[in-house]
Design a protein around this motif. Structure first.
Motif, mmCIF file in Angstrom:
data_model
loop_
_atom_site.group_PDB
_atom_site.id
_atom_site.type_symbol
_atom_site.label_atom_id
_atom_site.label_comp_id
_atom_site.label_asym_id
_atom_site.label_seq_id
_atom_site.Cartn_x
_atom_site.Cartn_y
_atom_site.Cartn_z
ATOM 1 N N ILE A 86 0.918 -1.162 -0.130
ATOM 2 C CA ILE A 86 -0.049 0.082 0.026
ATOM 3 C C ILE A 86 0.771 1.193 -0.081
ATOM 4 N N GLY A 87 2.027 1.098 0.383
ATOM 5 C CA GLY A 87 2.919 2.185 0.563
ATOM 6 C C GLY A 87 3.547 2.676 -0.783
ATOM 7 N N LEU A 88 3.170 1.827 -1.718
ATOM 8 C CA LEU A 88 3.504 2.171 -3.132
ATOM 9 C C LEU A 88 2.785 3.180 -3.751
ATOM 10 N N TRP A 89 1.437 3.334 -3.350
ATOM 11 C CA TRP A 89 0.166 4.033 -3.899
ATOM 12 C C TRP A 89 1.028 5.436 -4.307
ATOM 13 N N PRO A 90 1.535 6.344 -3.572
ATOM 14 C CA PRO A 90 1.914 7.691 -4.190
ATOM 15 C C PRO A 90 2.661 7.423 -5.461
ATOM 16 N N ALA A 91 3.670 6.314 -5.726
ATOM 17 C CA ALA A 91 4.343 6.111 -6.858
ATOM 18 C C ALA A 91 3.414 5.626 -7.806
ATOM 19 N N VAL A 92 2.589 4.861 -7.581
ATOM 20 C CA VAL A 92 1.357 4.364 -8.655
ATOM 21 C C VAL A 92 0.935 5.590 -9.446
ATOM 22 N N ARG A 93 0.128 6.273 -8.291
ATOM 23 C CA ARG A 93 -0.505 7.487 -8.678
ATOM 24 C C ARG A 93 0.280 8.464 -9.467
ATOM 25 N N ALA A 94 1.540 8.848 -8.888
ATOM 26 C CA ALA A 94 2.439 9.584 -9.436
ATOM 27 C C ALA A 94 2.624 9.408 -11.164
ATOM 28 N N LEU A 95 3.028 8.073 -11.207
ATOM 29 C CA LEU A 95 3.020 7.626 -12.615
ATOM 30 C C LEU A 95 1.724 7.511 -13.420
ATOM 31 N N THR A 96 0.599 7.214 -13.144
ATOM 32 C CA THR A 96 -0.601 7.333 -13.695
ATOM 33 C C THR A 96 -0.704 8.771 -14.128
ATOM 34 N N LEU A 97 -0.459 9.811 -13.109
ATOM 35 C CA LEU A 97 -0.798 11.215 -13.406
ATOM 36 C C LEU A 97 0.430 11.772 -14.706
ATOM 37 N N TRP A 98 1.258 11.098 -14.634
ATOM 38 C CA TRP A 98 2.484 11.366 -15.484
ATOM 39 C C TRP A 98 2.136 11.058 -16.796
ATOM 40 N N GLY A 99 1.590 9.869 -16.950
ATOM 41 C CA GLY A 99 0.915 9.392 -18.314
ATOM 42 C C GLY A 99 -0.326 10.047 -18.633
ATOM 43 N N GLU A 100 -1.208 10.578 -17.760
ATOM 44 C CA GLU A 100 -2.077 11.275 -18.284
ATOM 45 C C GLU A 100 -1.892 12.631 -18.707
ATOM 46 N N GLU A 101 -0.681 13.193 -18.302
ATOM 47 C CA GLU A 101 -0.365 14.462 -18.850
ATOM 48 C C GLU A 101 0.601 14.247 -19.921
ATOM 49 N N HIS A 102 1.457 13.427 -20.261
ATOM 50 C CA HIS A 102 2.428 13.330 -21.273
ATOM 51 C C HIS A 102 1.804 12.336 -22.364
ATOM 52 N N HIS A 103 1.071 11.341 -21.845
ATOM 53 C CA HIS A 103 0.733 10.317 -22.997
ATOM 54 C C HIS A 103 -0.974 10.220 -22.764
ATOM 55 N N PRO A 104 -1.804 11.204 -23.080
ATOM 56 C CA PRO A 104 -3.140 11.275 -22.698
ATOM 57 C C PRO A 104 -3.876 10.257 -23.722
ATOM 58 N N ALA A 105 -5.057 9.798 -23.053
ATOM 59 C CA ALA A 105 -5.862 8.986 -23.665
ATOM 60 C C ALA A 105 -6.737 9.819 -24.699
ATOM 61 N N PRO A 106 -7.496 9.445 -25.725
ATOM 62 C CA PRO A 106 -8.265 10.385 -26.332
ATOM 63 C C PRO A 106 -9.380 10.459 -25.288
ATOM 64 N N GLY A 107 -10.091 11.635 -25.350
ATOM 65 C CA GLY A 107 -11.258 11.863 -24.778
ATOM 66 C C GLY A 107 -10.906 12.402 -23.149
ATOM 67 N N GLY A 108 -9.767 11.903 -22.780
ATOM 68 C CA GLY A 108 -9.332 12.523 -21.500
ATOM 69 C C GLY A 108 -9.058 11.214 -20.550
ATOM 70 N N PRO A 109 -8.850 11.513 -19.181
ATOM 71 C CA PRO A 109 -8.477 10.439 -18.378
ATOM 72 C C PRO A 109 -9.615 9.176 -18.426
ATOM 73 N N ARG A 110 -9.172 7.962 -18.380
ATOM 74 C CA ARG A 110 -10.227 6.800 -18.668
ATOM 75 C C ARG A 110 -10.724 6.586 -17.058
ATOM 76 N N ARG A 111 -10.213 7.042 -15.995
ATOM 77 C CA ARG A 111 -10.991 7.008 -14.816
ATOM 78 C C ARG A 111 -10.324 8.139 -13.886
#
Length: 180
Positions: A86-111
């Motif tokens: 569970i301590g990995l959550w900040p890293a998982v969330r940060a990588l997800t946000l990085w992906g949404e900013e730099h490699h966004p899905a068409p139409g916006g975030p999926r979740r």
């Protein structure tokens, strides 16, 4: 040439962390565990990961204390995140946000994430936009975002379940598909 599995000569904390979570598929397995995926077959179905690779990654994550195998109340065992995982959550969330900013899905975030206490969205900094409190992983509700494709009859059970709001770290209610 096969790459080594460790980072010989590297003594920093990042290299030690990568020895646990740096292999291909590992962070996606951890992400799915946060989403509530617990059974081997459901990891396979959702990720499309080869069974042998999944076995290796789950064994490594369990050995490292990131995941634990526990009884599902019946004859089977399932995988759950430990406090260390569970301590990995900040890293998982940060990588997800990085992906949404730099490699966004068409139409916006999926979740998107909402705070379970007041149903307000959670900002990129991890704070609730309603009450301003920092929100722990266990208090997050995953909801469909604008970029999530409509459900399809071909969706695996995990993908189908993720079209409905779901609290992180709780078993994902799967209505069809793999049960082993």
């Amino acid at each position: 040439m096969t790459l080594p599995r460790d980072y010989q000569g590297q003594a920093c904390a990042l290299s030690r962390s990568l020895e646990v979570i740096g292999e291909r598929w590992t962070l996606l397995i951890v992400r799915d565990a946060f989403l509530g995926v617990r059974r081997f077959a459901d990891f396979v179905a959702h990720l499309g990961v080869p069974r042998a690779v999944l076995t290796d990654r789950l064994t490594g994550l369990t050995r490292a204390g990131v995941l634990a195998r526990v009884s599902d109340g019946g004859k089977r065992e399932v995988y759950v995140l430990t406090d260390k995982g569970i301590g990995l959550w900040p890293a998982v969330r940060a990588l997800t946000l990085w992906g949404e900013e730099h490699h966004p899905a068409p139409g916006g975030p999926r979740r998107a994430f909402r705070h379970a206490d007041d149903d307000a969205y959670v900002a990129p900094d991890g704070r609730c936009t309603g009450c301003g409190a920092p929100v722990e992983a266990a208090d997050l509700v995953l909801v469909p975002g604008p970029g999530l494709a409509p459900p399809s009859p071909d969706d695996d059970p995990v993908t189908a379940a993720l079209h409905r709001p779901h609290r992180l770290l709780r078993p994902l209610p799967l209505t069809k598909g793999p049960s082993t």
